[in-house]
Write an enzyme that holds these catalytic residues in place. Structure first.
Site, PDB file in Angstrom:
ATOM      1  N   HIS A  50       0.837  -1.190   0.000  1.00  0.00           N
ATOM      2  CA  HIS A  50       0.000   0.000   0.000  1.00  0.00           C
ATOM      3  C   HIS A  50       0.878   1.248   0.000  1.00  0.00           C
ATOM      4  CE1 HIS A  50      -3.753  -2.232   1.766  1.00  0.00           C
ATOM      5  NE2 HIS A  50      -3.334  -2.730   0.612  1.00  0.00           N
ATOM      6  N   GLU A  52       1.379   3.785   2.037  1.00  0.00           N
ATOM      7  CA  GLU A  52       2.169   4.119   3.225  1.00  0.00           C
ATOM      8  C   GLU A  52       3.426   3.260   3.309  1.00  0.00           C
ATOM      9  OE1 GLU A  52      -2.237   4.398   4.571  1.00  0.00           O
ATOM     10  OE2 GLU A  52      -1.054   3.395   3.023  1.00  0.00           O
ATOM     11  N   TRP A 172     -15.503  10.315 -37.680  1.00  0.00           N
ATOM     12  CA  TRP A 172     -15.572  10.416 -36.215  1.00  0.00           C
ATOM     13  C   TRP A 172     -16.467  11.572 -35.812  1.00  0.00           C
ATOM     14  CZ3 TRP A 172     -13.707   6.434 -33.654  1.00  0.00           C
ATOM     15  CH2 TRP A 172     -12.684   5.670 -34.207  1.00  0.00           C
ATOM     16  N   ARG A 186     -10.489   4.194 -20.725  1.00  0.00           N
ATOM     17  CA  ARG A 186     -10.515   2.736 -20.864  1.00  0.00           C
ATOM     18  C   ARG A 186      -9.430   2.097 -19.995  1.00  0.00           C
ATOM     19  NH1 ARG A 186     -11.522   1.103 -27.251  1.00  0.00           N
ATOM     20  NH2 ARG A 186     -13.603   2.056 -27.451  1.00  0.00           N
ATOM     21  N   THR A 198     -23.910  -2.477 -31.205  1.00  0.00           N
ATOM     22  CA  THR A 198     -22.624  -1.814 -31.460  1.00  0.00           C
ATOM     23  C   THR A 198     -21.652  -2.772 -32.133  1.00  0.00           C
ATOM     24  OG1 THR A 198     -22.901  -0.298 -29.593  1.00  0.00           O
ATOM     25  CG2 THR A 198     -20.654  -0.675 -30.359  1.00  0.00           C
ATOM     26  N   ASP A 202     -20.485  -1.739 -35.783  1.00  0.00           N
ATOM     27  CA  ASP A 202     -19.154  -1.117 -35.833  1.00  0.00           C
ATOM     28  C   ASP A 202     -17.994  -2.099 -35.747  1.00  0.00           C
ATOM     29  OD1 ASP A 202     -20.583   1.277 -35.814  1.00  0.00           O
ATOM     30  OD2 ASP A 202     -20.408   1.519 -33.637  1.00  0.00           O
ATOM     31  N   LEU A 206     -12.511  -2.592 -28.794  1.00  0.00           N
ATOM     32  CA  LEU A 206     -12.750  -2.299 -27.374  1.00  0.00           C
ATOM     33  C   LEU A 206     -11.499  -2.521 -26.515  1.00  0.00           C
ATOM     34  CD1 LEU A 206     -16.297  -3.894 -26.954  1.00  0.00           C
ATOM     35  CD2 LEU A 206     -15.717  -1.532 -27.529  1.00  0.00           C
ATOM     36  N   GLU A 301     -20.028   2.108 -23.212  1.00  0.00           N
ATOM     37  CA  GLU A 301     -19.940   2.749 -24.523  1.00  0.00           C
ATOM     38  C   GLU A 301     -21.028   2.203 -25.440  1.00  0.00           C
ATOM     39  OE1 GLU A 301     -16.211   3.097 -26.472  1.00  0.00           O
ATOM     40  OE2 GLU A 301     -15.149   3.821 -24.708  1.00  0.00           O
TER      41      GLU A 301
END
Length: 377
Positions: A50, A52, A172, A186, A198, A202, A206, A301
């Site tokens: 961690h 610390e 775009w 992402r 999608t 498309d 991803l 998305e």
């Protein structure tokens, strides 16, 4: 340096863990003695030291921190997990005063870490630059208290509210700088989710396309298991973790569904069967199942159908809208949120503006969901 600057340095350090510590929080720590930083660290990788303990490891020697101040963005842990309690290390190194930014809502910590330090004679200042420290971990705070993923809905649209032209062309909508920013998002989120529409329209990959970035787990909502075996997502399922979320098949799809499931699993994808609501995926059940897998945050998305369903199910926590300075026109074509919609303006789902920021030629608007309207939920 002023005390605020030390904490802001800890915040900068915490951000260096982005995309690598999920489902743990982003945490940074700075050790100060005689007006100088003598050690600093951050949570670098899930399961590793961690913040610390990393800061103590970077000291010139073990005794250097005696009488020093510690600035840490999140309440120090006080339980044994993958690492021992940070409160033990703070006490052992002789820290005299601790400045804590965010309170930890984890029931294993939640004030206990602060109490242990105080009982050891250490002075503790809480909620120091709290708002700035809290901004590091909305995903963690949501996940640790609900056990379900924080969902960030993202889309790009034109000034007239279109996500594609009348022919469906969308490359775009937003500018290059905005698209680069999305790649960093992402990288930060544990998973990315889209609908089957999608994928069919498309054929996206991803993945995260920045140097040193981390690919999110890909989640495809596909109630009838229609995803093409030739799609990019399936073709790379052996390289990038991929979950196809679906429901038990109805009789007319039974044979195809089982054959498709076998093929997808052969390609390396996981087929996850969730509850059904009106012939579609029960998104609340899906969030519960994903939370059980330590998926703490999802970048949504989706197209207009999945966006509406997610809002209707009440799973969306935050929305990022990239507004491009252009008009596509076209009555009734390609808006960010589809579905039946509300009948009255008073039934609208309310949002609160969190920030607005120029991103290249575009404008990024960030909202949090404020109210659940009767017409949506």
């Amino acid at each position: 340096m002023e005390k605020e600057q030390y904490m802001r340095r800890a915040i900068e350090l915490a951000k260096l863990g982005t995309g690598r510590v999920n489902p743990n929080p982003l945490v940074g720590a700075v050790i100060v003695k005689d007006g100088k930083i003598i050690g600093e660290g951050y949570h670098m990788v899930y399961g590793d030291l961690h913040a610390e303990r990393n800061a103590f490891r970077n000291l010139p020697d073990k005794e250097a921190a005696r009488g020093a101040e510690l600035y840490v963005t999140l309440e120090p842990c006080c339980h044994h997990g993958k690492q021992p309690p940070c409160t033990d290390a703070i006490i052992e190194h002789g820290i005299s005063k601790v400045y804590v930014g965010s309170n930890d809502p984890n029931t294993l910590v939640a004030g206990k870490g602060i109490q242990i330090l105080k009982e050891a004679g250490i002075s503790v200042v809480t909620e120091f630059l709290k708002e700035e420290c809290d901004a590091l971990n909305p995903v963690f705070f949501h996940y640790i208290t609900t056990k379900t993923p924080f969902v960030l809905m993202k889309y790009a649209m034109t000034l007239d509210g279109k996500i594609a032209t009348r022919t469906g062309h969308a490359k775009w909508v937003s500018g290059e700088v905005s698209r680069e920013r999305v790649q960093h998002t992402r990288n930060a989120m544990k998973a990315i989710m889209v609908g089957i529409g999608t994928v069919l329209n498309d054929d996206p990959g991803l993945t995260c396309r920045i140097e040193g970035g981390r690919n999110p787990i890909r989640i495809i909502c596909d109630s009838k298991l229609r995803i093409p075996l030739s799609s990019q997502v399936v073709a790379t399922a052996g390289e990038v973790p991929t979950v196809i979320a679906t429901i038990e098949p109805h009789a007319e799809y039974n044979r195809f569904w089982h054959e498709q499931k076998e093929e997808l699993e052969r390609e390396g994808a996981e087929v996850l069967i969730v509850k059904e609501t009106d012939g579609r995926l029960d998104l609340k059940d899906l969030m519960k199942r994903l939370g059980e897998r330590q998926i703490d945050g999802i970048l949504l998305e989706g197209g207009s159908t999945l966006n509406y369903a997610a809002l209707q199910a009440g799973i969306v926590n935050r929305i990022e809208v990239y507004v491009a300075p252009k008009f596509f026109g076209g009555a009734g074509f390609y808006t960010p949120v589809g579905g039946e919609g509300v009948g009255l303006a008073t039934e609208a789902l309310g949002c609160q503006l969190i920030s607005f920021e120029p991103i290249g030629e575009d404008l990024l608007l960030t909202y949090e969901i404020q109210g659940r309207a009767a017409g949506i939920v």
